[in-house]
Design an enzyme around this catalytic site. Structure first.
Site, short mmCIF file in Angstrom:
data_model
loop_
_atom_site.label_atom_id
_atom_site.label_comp_id
_atom_site.label_asym_id
_atom_site.label_seq_id
_atom_site.Cartn_x
_atom_site.Cartn_y
_atom_site.Cartn_z
N GLU A 34 -2.84 -1.94 3.92
CA GLU A 34 -3.51 -0.79 3.32
C GLU A 34 -3.29 -0.90 1.81
O GLU A 34 -2.16 -0.97 1.35
CB GLU A 34 -2.86 0.47 3.87
CG GLU A 34 -3.36 1.77 3.35
CD GLU A 34 -2.48 2.95 3.84
OE1 GLU A 34 -2.90 4.08 3.60
OE2 GLU A 34 -1.41 2.73 4.41
N ASP A 45 1.16 12.15 -1.22
CA ASP A 45 2.18 11.11 -1.25
C ASP A 45 3.52 11.64 -1.73
O ASP A 45 3.60 12.57 -2.51
CB ASP A 45 1.73 9.97 -2.16
CG ASP A 45 0.72 9.07 -1.48
OD1 ASP A 45 1.04 8.58 -0.38
OD2 ASP A 45 -0.39 8.90 -2.01
#
Lengths: 243, 405
Positions: A34, A45
């Site tokens: 990814e 995140d």
């Protein structure tokens, strides 16, 4: 061999090392990678990946340059481009999909573009046009109705994630995760299920792979890079993959 | 999602957040949609506004100021007389009451300059809720007095030590806390922005400002002026008048030091449409779609985005946007202090600066209402540095010397 999807932030720690990292991950046995397009405001995140985004941006990393890195790495395994939707719409939805396809990417992961957003249809059409698979991101808290709708748009893989990590608690403690994984397989038995739950070592990985087809290893690798450099990080990936 | 989460043909707003948060936002929207039509809830909120906060806040004719300018009559809606010194308490009280009805035990918030954190810590103490405030490490250092006050109010202040160590990192810290603890925690967003339902919920809680203006003035003003960061005080003052087209609505943005990139925080005309922090609106961006650097002497206006409803009101032309510079705003603080005995917050001073320019070209029977969204006590360090740096430095040195720890 364990099926793992590793994660890099494009341009982190720098451009050359990022390419080295991607190639090294392939050699170390990662099944797919990814690649995250760095962004200033990555709301979903954690600290480690946020910091990696900042470092990549400070070195002038753009969306365009991120695609160039994927092209340069020229991997045989599948690359999935992960990006916040702001970067996609700023680049242009069609242009973004075209550039991703040209770089050789297999699919797109856009965590903050829900299937009921006004731009989703256009995004889906563009992705399909360039033969990119669309990977929905869902979480254990997602209600069944939304899981069904998200899965209806999935081409071949679905990404199940949460920040409620398993470390310390053991995977079985999170009943929701198991239930959601089961639900997904009931709705679509053919779909590949990738699970990312803050996997930090082999034990977590084993637990995840009891439920999932693919285990996602993200911030743990970046932490290894920060602590001991790329070589150590790649050894870590190899240990996980061959476990 | 219901259509009500979007504004205008460009569909500003929305819920551009990961699936992890969709459930929480849907529950909050459902709870709020029920409560807003619940008379008992509204009565309870009104009680809090009169018995805990000090609403209605006065609408004052600024006679001296108006006469010194010559032109329109300037009225000041003095939101600085709210508990905690600014309009922010209006939506904090509202959200805390919603949280309480939803059975939440804990409030969390992010804060930049500390004002929103302070208002959240205040309502948490009042409602007997736990409170955690996320704040970038750099802001913690810059705004130590607010940290002390928040802790005094019983809040836990968590410094964020990564990234830019400022507001956006604090937002991310708060979101992650919410994801992990949403069962018992409500996330208090501090302006009319963020994913749905926050923009419309906070607007509804702030709209009391405009309703009071109408009642206190006894007629429609010709013009309402408010400063615009995210847009909570502006929408608060404007909402009651949106359909009264004779009432001119003016939003004043932070002109900063200059119109050069990074030197101001005015979204118009530089900003582009984008999707950040969970909603679609205008954002100041760099060439690759990342958030741009901004500056304003007023911390509350130093922000890349603007609430989605104001984005639509910009496009439709219903709200006119202008800017005031750092210098003009500092001058306006002094002017209002000397003519009316009111020290406005630096944010609100932007609106005062525009009122001074506009009153001159209007008729003496015209009425301008300026929303003075907060009082200037919080700006003592900035004001001291600007107006009497030598004396203040000497004071700080004496203070420092008196600490023998």
């Amino acid at each position: 061999m364990n099926k793992i999807m590793t994660h890099v932030v494009a341009g982190y720690p720098d451009k050359d090392q990022c390419v080295e990292l991607m190639r090294g991950m392939e050699r170390a046995g990662a099944s797919m990678i990814e690649v995250q397009i760095p962004f200033s405001d990555p709301i979903a995140d954690g600290e480690t990946i946020m910091r990696a985004n900042d470092i990549a941006l400070r070195q002038g990393m753009t969306a365009e340059a991120s695609f160039a890195l994927i092209t340069q790495a020229a991997l045989a395994i599948d690359v999935y481009v992960m990006s916040y939707f702001q970067k996609v719409q700023h680049f242009g939805i069609d242009k973004f999909c075209a550039a991703a396809a040209r770089s050789g990417a297999a699919g797109l992961i856009i965590p903050d573009l829900p299937f009921d957003a006004p731009e989703f249809e256009e995004f889906l059409e563009c992705a399909r046009h360039y033969k990119l698979s669309v990977i929905p991101v869902i979480s254990p808290g997602t209600n069944l109705q939304r899981v069904r709708k998200a899965l209806a748009n999935a081409d071949e893989m679905v990404y199940l994630t949460s920040i409620k990590g398993i470390t310390g608690k053991g995977l079985r403690a999170d009943k929701n995760l198991g239930d959601t994984a089961k639900k997904i397989k009931e709705i679509n038995p053919n779909i590949r299920l990738a699970v990312g739950f803050g996997i930090t070592g082999s034990k977590d990985l084993d637990n995840v792979l009891k439920l999932a087809d693919i285990a996602v290893v993200g911030s743990a690798v970046i932490k290894k890079i920060n602590q001991s450099g790329i070589k150590a990080a790649l050894e870590f990936v190899e240990r996980l993959a061959s476990n | 999602m219901s259509e009500s989460g979007f504004f205008g043909a460009n569909k500003y707003g929305g819920r551009y957040v990961p699936e992890m948060l969709q459930g929480e936002l849907a529950s909050l929207a459902k709870a709020y949609d029920q409560l807003k039509n619940d008379l008992a809830f509204q009565a309870e909120l009104e009680q809090l506004h009169t018995n805990y906060n000090s609403r209605p806040t006065p609408l004052v004719l600024a006679k001296n100021l108006s006469e010194s300018i010559g032109g329109a009559q300037i009225y000041l809606k003095n939101e600085g007389l709210n508990h905690t010194g600014a309009h922010k308490i209006n939506h904090c009280l509202g959200q805390a009451l919603v949280a309480k009805k939803m059975g939440k035990k804990r409030l969390i918030a992010e804060t930049g300059a500390g004002q929103h954190g302070l208002a959240t810590a205040t309502v948490a103490a009042k409602f007997g809720l736990e409170c955690t405030v996320y704040m970038g490490e750099i802001d913690v250092a810059r705004q130590q007095p607010n940290v002390i006050l928040m802790e005094l109010l019983g809040a836990k202040v968590v410094p964020i030590t990564h990234g830019s160590k400022t507001l956006k990192d604090a937002v991310s810290g708060a979101i992650r806390d919410w994801l992990q603890n949403s069962d018992d925690t409500h996330y208090v967003i501090g302006s009319c922005l963020g994913p749905d339902p926050y923009p419309r919920m906070n607007r509804d809680f702030q709209a009391i400002i405009g309703r009071e203006i109408r009642q206190q003035l006894g007629k429609n003003p010709d013009c309402i002026i408010a400063c615009v960061g995210g847009g909570s005080n502006a929408l608060g003052a404007f909402t009651a008048f949106l359909n009264q087209h004779a009432v001119k609505l003016i939003g004043v943005e932070a002109g900063g030091k200059s119109p050069a990139n990074g030197q101001h925080a005015a979204r118009f005309p530089d900003a582009k449409i984008g999707i950040m922090e969970g909603y679609k609106s205008y954002f100041l961006q760099d060439e690759d779609g990342n958030s741009a650097l901004t500056h304003s002497v007023a911390a509350g206006l130093d922000y890349i985005g603007i609430g989605p409803e104001l984005a639509e009101l910009h496009d439709s032309g219903r709200v006119e946007f202008v800017r005031a510079s750092d210098k003009e705003s500092l001058k306006a603080v002094e002017l209002l202090a000397k003519t009316e005995g009111i020290i406005p917050a630096l944010e609100s001073a932007h609106a005062v600066a525009e009122a001074v320019k506009r009153a001159k070209i209007m008729k003496s029977e015209d009425a301008i209402v300026v929303n003075v969204s907060g009082r200037g006590d919080k700006d003592i360090f900035t004001l001291a540095r600007h107006f009497s740096p030598k004396d203040f430095k000497a004071f700080l040195q004496r203070e420092l010397a008196s600490y023998d720890i």
